[in-house]
Design an enzyme around this catalytic site. Structure first.
Site, PDB file in Angstrom:
ATOM      1  CE  LYS A  13      -1.830  -0.418   4.125  1.00 19.37           C
ATOM      2  NZ  LYS A  13      -1.223  -1.658   4.570  1.00 19.37           N
ATOM      3  NE  ARG A  88      -4.527  -0.508   9.193  1.00 17.77           N
ATOM      4  CZ  ARG A  88      -3.473   0.064   8.606  1.00 17.77           C
ATOM      5  NH1 ARG A  88      -3.504   1.323   8.293  1.00 17.77           N
ATOM      6  NH2 ARG A  88      -2.401  -0.639   8.342  1.00 17.77           N
ATOM      7  NE  ARG A 125       8.075  -2.125   6.737  1.00 15.23           N
ATOM      8  CZ  ARG A 125       6.807  -1.786   6.609  1.00 15.23           C
ATOM      9  NH1 ARG A 125       6.434  -0.969   5.620  1.00 15.23           N
ATOM     10  NH2 ARG A 125       5.887  -2.261   7.415  1.00 15.23           N
ATOM     11  NE  ARG A 131       6.628   0.029  10.218  1.00 14.34           N
ATOM     12  CZ  ARG A 131       5.625   0.149   9.373  1.00 14.34           C
ATOM     13  NH1 ARG A 131       5.785   0.852   8.269  1.00 14.34           N
ATOM     14  NH2 ARG A 131       4.472  -0.424   9.620  1.00 14.34           N
ATOM     15  NE  ARG A 142       1.908  -4.539  11.023  1.00 11.00           N
ATOM     16  CZ  ARG A 142       3.029  -4.383  10.326  1.00 11.00           C
ATOM     17  NH1 ARG A 142       4.159  -4.913  10.767  1.00 11.00           N
ATOM     18  NH2 ARG A 142       3.026  -3.725   9.200  1.00 11.00           N
TER      19      ARG A 142
HETATM   20  P1  B4P Z   1       3.852  -1.781   2.407  1.00 12.85           P
HETATM   21  O1  B4P Z   1       2.841  -2.857   2.325  1.00 12.85           O
HETATM   22  O2  B4P Z   1       3.822  -0.710   1.389  1.00 12.85           O
HETATM   23  O3  B4P Z   1       3.812  -1.252   3.923  1.00 12.85           O
HETATM   24  P2  B4P Z   1       2.888  -0.171   4.616  1.00 12.85           P
HETATM   25  O4  B4P Z   1       2.112   0.659   3.692  1.00 12.85           O
HETATM   26  O5  B4P Z   1       3.851   0.549   5.496  1.00 12.85           O
HETATM   27  O6  B4P Z   1       1.778  -0.932   5.378  1.00 12.85           O
HETATM   28  P3  B4P Z   1       1.597  -1.433   6.843  1.00 12.85           P
HETATM   29  O7  B4P Z   1       0.262  -2.082   6.883  1.00 12.85           O
HETATM   30  O8  B4P Z   1       2.793  -2.229   7.198  1.00 12.85           O
HETATM   31  O9  B4P Z   1       1.648  -0.198   7.826  1.00 12.85           O
HETATM   32  P4  B4P Z   1       0.887   1.189   8.078  1.00 12.85           P
HETATM   33  O10 B4P Z   1       1.969   2.203   8.094  1.00 12.85           O
HETATM   34  O11 B4P Z   1      -0.259   1.446   7.174  1.00 12.85           O
HETATM   35  O12 B4P Z   1       5.344  -2.330   2.279  1.00 12.85           O
HETATM   36  C1  B4P Z   1       5.869  -3.337   3.068  1.00 12.85           C
HETATM   37  C2  B4P Z   1       7.243  -3.764   2.572  1.00 12.85           C
HETATM   38  O13 B4P Z   1       7.103  -4.500   1.352  1.00 12.85           O
HETATM   39  C3  B4P Z   1       8.206  -2.613   2.248  1.00 12.85           C
HETATM   40  O14 B4P Z   1       9.467  -2.957   2.772  1.00 12.85           O
HETATM   41  C4  B4P Z   1       8.269  -2.578   0.736  1.00 12.85           C
HETATM   42  O15 B4P Z   1       9.524  -2.159   0.253  1.00 12.85           O
HETATM   43  C5  B4P Z   1       7.986  -4.007   0.358  1.00 12.85           C
HETATM   44  N1  B4P Z   1       7.298  -4.150  -0.924  1.00 12.85           N
HETATM   45  C6  B4P Z   1       6.217  -3.450  -1.319  1.00 12.85           C
HETATM   46  N2  B4P Z   1       5.833  -3.837  -2.558  1.00 12.85           N
HETATM   47  C7  B4P Z   1       6.696  -4.854  -2.929  1.00 12.85           C
HETATM   48  C8  B4P Z   1       6.809  -5.684  -4.102  1.00 12.85           C
HETATM   49  N3  B4P Z   1       5.954  -5.570  -5.140  1.00 12.85           N
HETATM   50  N4  B4P Z   1       7.785  -6.605  -4.126  1.00 12.85           N
HETATM   51  C9  B4P Z   1       8.639  -6.744  -3.081  1.00 12.85           C
HETATM   52  N5  B4P Z   1       8.589  -5.975  -1.949  1.00 12.85           N
HETATM   53  C10 B4P Z   1       7.616  -5.041  -1.879  1.00 12.85           C
HETATM   54  O16 B4P Z   1       0.257   0.994   9.551  1.00 12.85           O
HETATM   55  C11 B4P Z   1       1.076   0.728  10.674  1.00 12.85           C
HETATM   56  C12 B4P Z   1       0.224   0.646  11.944  1.00 12.85           C
HETATM   57  O17 B4P Z   1      -0.413   1.932  12.205  1.00 12.85           O
HETATM   58  C13 B4P Z   1      -0.939  -0.334  11.953  1.00 12.85           C
HETATM   59  O18 B4P Z   1      -0.532  -1.662  12.246  1.00 12.85           O
HETATM   60  C14 B4P Z   1      -1.826   0.284  13.073  1.00 12.85           C
HETATM   61  O19 B4P Z   1      -1.337  -0.020  14.366  1.00 12.85           O
HETATM   62  C15 B4P Z   1      -1.665   1.777  12.854  1.00 12.85           C
HETATM   63  N6  B4P Z   1      -2.732   2.342  11.995  1.00 12.85           N
HETATM   64  C16 B4P Z   1      -2.547   2.863  10.750  1.00 12.85           C
HETATM   65  N7  B4P Z   1      -3.738   3.293  10.255  1.00 12.85           N
HETATM   66  C17 B4P Z   1      -4.688   3.018  11.204  1.00 12.85           C
HETATM   67  C18 B4P Z   1      -6.101   3.192  11.257  1.00 12.85           C
HETATM   68  N8  B4P Z   1      -6.797   3.726  10.246  1.00 12.85           N
HETATM   69  N9  B4P Z   1      -6.756   2.806  12.385  1.00 12.85           N
HETATM   70  C19 B4P Z   1      -6.093   2.275  13.415  1.00 12.85           C
HETATM   71  N10 B4P Z   1      -4.751   2.059  13.420  1.00 12.85           N
HETATM   72  C20 B4P Z   1      -4.049   2.433  12.320  1.00 12.85           C
END
Ligand code: B4P
Length: 185
Positions: A13, A88, A125, A131, A142
């Site tokens: 995402k 979410r 990552r 992280r 998660r």
């Molecule tokens: P991504 O999947 O892009 O990670 P993210 O957006 O940071 O999502 P995530 O769900 O982990 O965390 P968020 O910050 O939203 O990438 C993951 C890895 O994969 C990276 O290293 C990337 O390089 C790699 N990658 C991506 N695409 C690839 C591909 N095609 N091939 C190979 N590798 C690839 O949320 C974090 C926390 O915040 C949540 O757990 C929650 O506690 C809180 N939170 C956020 N929003 C919330 C909400 N609305 N309500 C309540 N809590 C919330």
């Protein structure tokens, strides 16, 4: 355009949101990034969010909704945005509907990926960025929380006719191309 991007942790995402927002010239609003920025600045909101994030749980709506409401009021979001990681939960959908006051979301992009692949990506990552929520135990939690609380949003937005489902398994560039092919923009 008003867009949302959803998907399990590690589906890509945040990675894809950067490319989409740049190409469409809309702000990328990530709740995860907003929480992490608050934490870096040492705000009380950031410290509160950290307790939940480190355990793989969702931050309570009482913290999250107000933060998004404030961000969407900023001038750069008036003509469109890409929301990443919000809503979410079903309750957050209702909140967002209220915030938008009829300026509805145009498309909801859902990225899909296998559980094993997302765990591999997030552990990778962890090696690079350290992280606190990228340990195997927290990643598994998660994924469970996503399945319980966020996956139901897929049917909800499908029923509104605005869901775009895209496979997240290829390279970053392939997935970006797949998204734009589905968005028709
Ligand atoms: P991504 O999947 O892009 O990670 P993210 O957006 O940071 O999502 P995530 O769900 O982990 O965390 P968020 O910050 O939203 O990438 C993951 C890895 O994969 C990276 O290293 C990337 O390089 C790699 N990658 C991506 N695409 C690839 C591909 N095609 N091939 C190979 N590798 C690839 O949320 C974090 C926390 O915040 C949540 O757990 C929650 O506690 C809180 N939170 C956020 N929003 C919330 C909400 N609305 N309500 C309540 N809590 C919330």
């Amino acid at each position: 355009m008003r867009l949302l991007i959803m998907g399990p942790p590690g589906a890509g995402k945040g990675t894809q949101a950067v490319h989409i927002a740049q190409r469409l010239s809309v702000p990328h609003i990530s709740t995860g990034d907003l929480f992490r920025a608050n934490l870096t600045e040492g705000t009380s909101l950031g410290l509160e969010a950290k307790k939940y994030m480190d355990a793989g749980e969702y931050v309570p709506d009482s913290v999250t909704n107000g933060m998004v409401r404030d961000r969407l009021k900023q001038a750069d979001a008036a003509q469109g945005f890409l929301l990443d990681g919000y809503p979410r939960t079903v309750a957050q959908v209702a909140e967002l509907d209220g915030m938008l006051a009829g300026n509805n979301i145009d498309k909801v992009i859902v990225l899909t990926a296998d559980a094993d692949e997302v765990v591999t990506r997030l552990l990778h990552r962890a090696e690079e960025q350290g992280r606190a929520d990228d340990t195997e135990e927290v990643i598994r939690r998660r994924l469970e929380v996503y399945a319980e609380q966020t996956a139901p949003l897929i049917d909800l937005y499908a029923a509104r006719g605005i869901l775009v489902e895209v496979g997240g398994m290829g390279s970053v560039e392939q997935v970006t191309n797949n998204i734009f092919a589905e968005l028709h923009v």
